[in-house]
Design an enzyme around this catalytic site. Structure first.
Site, PDB file in Angstrom:
ATOM      1  CB  SER A   1      -0.687  78.157  31.487  1.00  0.00           C
ATOM      2  OG  SER A   1      -1.453  77.195  30.757  1.00  0.00           O
ATOM      3  CG  ASP A   2      -3.041  83.140  28.019  1.00  0.00           C
ATOM      4  OD1 ASP A   2      -3.848  82.751  27.558  1.00  0.00           O
ATOM      5  OD2 ASP A   2      -2.914  84.581  27.535  1.00  0.00           O
ATOM      6  CG  PHE A   3      -4.919  78.194  24.691  1.00  0.00           C
ATOM      7  CD1 PHE A   3      -5.300  76.902  25.167  1.00  0.00           C
ATOM      8  CD2 PHE A   3      -4.393  78.220  23.155  1.00  0.00           C
ATOM      9  CE1 PHE A   3      -5.670  75.839  24.273  1.00  0.00           C
ATOM     10  CE2 PHE A   3      -4.713  77.372  22.376  1.00  0.00           C
ATOM     11  CZ  PHE A   3      -5.392  76.079  22.893  1.00  0.00           C
TER      12      PHE A   3
ATOM     13  CB  SER B   1       1.639  80.198  27.977  1.00  0.00           C
ATOM     14  OG  SER B   1       1.080  79.820  29.270  1.00  0.00           O
TER      15      SER B   1
END
Ligand SMILES: *[C@@H]1O[C@H](CO)[C@@H](O)[C@H](O)[C@H]1NC(C)=O
Ligand SMILES: *[C@@H]1O[C@H](CO)[C@@H](O)[C@H](O)[C@H]1NC(C)=O
Ligand SMILES: *[C@@H]1O[C@H](CO)[C@@H](O)[C@H](O)[C@H]1NC(C)=O
Ligand SMILES: *[C@@H]1O[C@H](CO)[C@@H](O)[C@H](O)[C@H]1NC(C)=O
Ligand SMILES: *[C@@H]1O[C@H](CO)[C@@H](O)[C@H](O)[C@H]1NC(C)=O
Length: 768
Positions: free
Chosen positions: A296-298, A300
């Site tokens: 996951s993007d940081f 998110s």
């Protein structure tokens, strides 16, 4: 990833430089690794440490030994070691977008490796249109990354490259991408990942370092007029998704074989990408067969819950993300909520086992579980392999190949150093250092600024003209004074990370502050050639300069990296003949006044006055176009081979045999090897050696709302004066010429195609 704290980064950089210059010697840190059988011979008994066993056996053995709590520790980027099994903590988050970066907590610059080679920002690299160069850069980056890992200064997993389509010029992270074209972005992403990951021993299971195709998907808005990526819902048609947003990711996975794909912060059509099983389990794992982990993007997941309020409880978010296919959470959300999700029956241990298995398999492929790295392939890499003269020369070469010449009236460039007794160097970026790097940068080996490099060739006088790029009030008089007496003027303007970067989208695309006034007034009093150099990530509306006869040349240099100044001087003085081409459309300011950044539609909608986006669809006024770029030489094209008719025999019973069809499905057996050869002769008819990029575009029949034109191939060749070369394109009709219909299905349109190569046009009919 996370909003970068620039003041902190600058402090870190300054600290590193201080450390470098004061030169204290630190004890060398050791790399982190598991299965240290020298230190702890008992580990030999664990099958996961046994190199003679297969990957799956080792992973299964490891997972079978962990408690649920221990497994949950390996669902997050700051993973928790399991000391009873000889497994240390591991930080998954490192970055290497265009050189090893300090943009993730997994990497530090300090003795014995205080700096790394920082290449031009990606948007400039892409304008080289040189696929082999993309891979070569990434190979150097991964070598330096491995050396830093060996010194205990970096991880093995890098969240690069960024291959989102540069859809709107305001996007602060457009600089990180290869631009607006799906084909170029596809080739760039796959090549960069291969360069990062492939080992020299040809063993495809092993990884040199791990790459990551990010950010999946339709993410290209950070913070525009208060609209934040964390909660932005990108409303995307199926057609745009399939023919614009998806292709770079599909190619990155299919041809780059990345260890990882990152899902983005935003929602697509009301669903967060990290909580969308169709996009993750369905497409990335199911259709594209990702061999690795989905990250996951940081934070998110936290944003899904707290900003998007997508689920009622954090446990539901944890379960949704993991059940959708997320394996690793950059951040700590899963550490905090996965257990509760299991306890409530929302998340199964099987799903957690799958995720940690994907994560561990990646680390095993990297050699993390193979014991002492110094005894492995790449174990000998060290400080002497970082910032080597060859690596620094490559950074310079990339900048040279990328720089784009946009205007050159009366061949005013190149300047002859012998003829220049005095050169006025003006502008807020004329002596740029850190600005040359762009974002996701690291500490560079050294800087070569434009001013230093110009001064090395001719006598210069220098006036910044503005305090900084914001240029609140230009010091026009000082600049005019030096310009009026000089033989030639170089004005270096543009932006920096205060204007465009992660979390910072632009509102206007004109030159910031009073830069335009500075340029115009300086040009007015100059007696010789005036060369305007634009240093920026995104495009600038410089119509005023394009049409001002006093401004004889315009160069766009992107953020040209640590050696950017030398490359600029090489181009200005003719040591290098420019060959870069723009990879994005340069719009006028009126475009951003008319078009909402939030509008994801690629196709124009005349009914509401919407002009569409990128050269493939937009047909309004531009400042410069995709593919623009001049040379000091001229190149002629002559068609040698090109069919005018290609016929695709349909199978019996195909519906189109008895009715009139505008298009057919490219799955037809008959379509399989419908390919055509387009050959052309290219001649350098000018007086300079140089490289030339042949861009082959197709304008398909106007059915299914097809693009007005799209790039179907490109090739670059180097030619000395009067030399000729043959360029061969083999066009797979069903693959390269195909379009996507309104439902997102691939089609081959029937009818007349126009193939364009520069001003040359060729008509091709595709029939059944
Ligand atoms: C240009 O930048 C370099 C590197 O930061 C610095 O050493 C030099 O003093 C600057 N030159 C001028 C004239 O400001
Ligand atoms: C953008 O340009 C408009 C019109 O020139 C100006 O009023 C506005 O202040 C500018 N906004 C920014 C953020 O620079
Ligand atoms: C397509 O290629 C295959 C394999 O190369 C070949 O056997 C087949 O005859 C070709 N079909 C057509 C229609 O050319
Ligand atoms: C090449 O150089 C010759 C001799 O200097 C000159 O006459 C000619 O115009 C130049 N050709 C081009 C295309 O610039
Ligand atoms: C592509 O880049 C490589 C590596 O720098 C270089 O050797 C080659 O000449 C470039 N290709 C062209 C056609 O310029």
């Amino acid at each position: 990833m996370a909003p970068l704290k620039h003041s902190l980064l600058i402090c870190l950089t300054v600290l590193c430089i201080i450390l470098l210059h004061s030169g204290p010697v630190f004890a060398q840190q050791k790399p982190v690794f598991a299965c240290d059988v020298t230190d702890n011979p008992g580990l030999k008994n664990f099958r996961f440490c046994d190199l003679s066993l297969g990957l799956k056996t080792r992973v299964d053995d490891l997972v079978s030994r962990l408690t649920l709590q221990e497994k949950i520790g390996w669902l997050v980027s700051g993973s928790e070691g399991v000391s009873r099994l000889g497994i240390p903590d591991y930080q998954w988050w490192s970055e290497a977008l265009h050189g090893v970066s300090y943009g993730g907590p997994g990497t530090k610059f300090s003795s014995p490796i205080p700096a790394a080679t920082i290449f031009p920002q990606v948007i400039l690299t892409a304008s080289t249109f040189n696929d082999s160069l993309f891979e070569t850069i990434a190979k150097v980056v991964s070598t330096e990354a491995r050396a830093m890992y060996n010194a205990g200064l970096a991880g093995l997993t890098f969240f690069s490259p960024n291959i989102n389509i540069f859809r709107d010029p305001r996007w602060g992270r457009g600089q990180e991408t290869p631009g607006e074209d799906p084909l170029l972005s596809s080739n760039y992403g796959a090549a960069y990942v291969r360069g990062l990951q492939r080992t020299d021993d040809g063993d495809e299971e092993r990884l040199k370092v791990a790459g990551c195709c990010k950010h999946y998907i339709a993410y290209d808005l950070d913070n525009w007029k208060g609209i934040q990526r964390y909660s932005f819902n990108a409303v995307v048609t199926q057609q745009d998704l399939e023919d614009t947003y998806m292709p770079p990711f599909k190619s990155c996975v299919l041809y780059g074989d990345p260890a990882s794909v990152m899902c983005s912060y935003n929602q697509v059509n009301g669903k967060p990408t990290c909580g969308n099983p169709e996009l993750l389990v369905g497409v990335v794992r199911g259709q594209w067969k990702l061999n690795g982990y989905i990250v996951s993007d940081f934070d998110s997941l936290n944003e899904m819950f707290n900003s998007q309020h997508y689920t009622k409880t954090p446990e539901e978010t944890a379960a949704l993300a993991m059940n959708s296919g997320v394996d690793l959470n950059c951040g700590s959300f899963l550490r905090n909520h996965a257990q509760a999700a299991v306890d409530r029956g929302l998340l199964s241990v099987t799903a957690i086992d799958r995720a940690v298995s994907n994560n561990f398999a990646t680390l095993m492929r990297l050699g993390f579980f193979d014991g002492d790295p110094s005894k492995q392939l790449y174990g000998n890499l060290g400080p002497e392999d970082v910032c080597t003269p060859g690596n620094q020369e490559l950074a310079l070469e990339v900048a040279r190949q990328g720089i784009v010449l946009l205007k050159n009236t009366d061949s005013s460039l190149p300047l002859s150093p012998q003829a220049i007794k005095s050169l006025a160097v003006i502008g807020p970026n004329a002596n740029a250092t850190h600005t040359m790097l762009g974002d996701y940068e690291g500490v560079p080996c050294k800087y070569t600024t434009p001013l230093q490099s110009l001064t090395a060739s001719v006598p210069t006088v220098y006036q910044p003209g503005c305090e900084d790029v914001l240029c609140g009030s230009a010091q026009v008089e000082d600049a005019k004074k030096i310009a009026s007496t000089a033989d030639a003027v170089v004005i270096i303007v543009g932006s920096d990370l205060s204007i465009e970067t992660e979390t910072v989208d632009r509102v206007n695309i004109t030159l910031p502050g009073q830069q335009q006034t500075l340029v115009t007034e300086v040009a007015e009093v100059s007696k010789g050639p005036v060369i305007l150099v634009i240093m920026s990530g995104g495009s600038m509306d410089v119509q005023f300069a394009k049409y001002n006869p006093k401004i004889t040349s315009i160069l766009w240099v992107g953020f040209p990296g640590e050696a950017g100044g030398a490359a600029i001087a090489d181009v200005i003085f003719g040591q290098y003949n420019p060959s870069g081409r723009l990879t994005m459309t340069w719009y006028p300011q009126s475009y951003v006044e008319k078009v909402e950044m939030t509008d994801m539609n690629m196709r124009p909608d005349p009914a509401r006055g919407y002009p569409g986006r990128t050269y493939r669809f937009y047909n309004g006024p531009t400042v410069f176009n995709f593919g623009d770029g001049l040379s000091y030489s001229q190149f002629n094209h002559q068609l040698v081979t090109a069919p005018t008719l290609v016929s695709i025999p349909l199978e019996e019973g195909h519906v189109c045999q008895s009715s009139t069809c505008r298009s057919i499905n490219p799955v037809e057996q008959s379509c399989k090897n419908a390919s055509i050869d387009v050959h052309l002769r290219v001649k350098n008819v000018g007086n300079y050696s140089g490289s030339h990029t042949v861009l082959l575009f197709s304008s398909p029949p106007q059915v299914h709302n097809a693009p007005r034109k799209h790039l179907i191939g490109y090739q670059k060749l180097h030619l000395t004066p009067q030399a000729e070369g043959l360029v061969r394109f083999n066009i797979d009709v069903c693959k390269h010429l195909s379009i996507v219909d309104e439902n997102g299905n691939q089609k081959v349109a029937l009818g007349e195609y126009i193939l364009h190569i520069g001003s040359l046009m060729h008509s091709l009919h595709v029939v059944i």
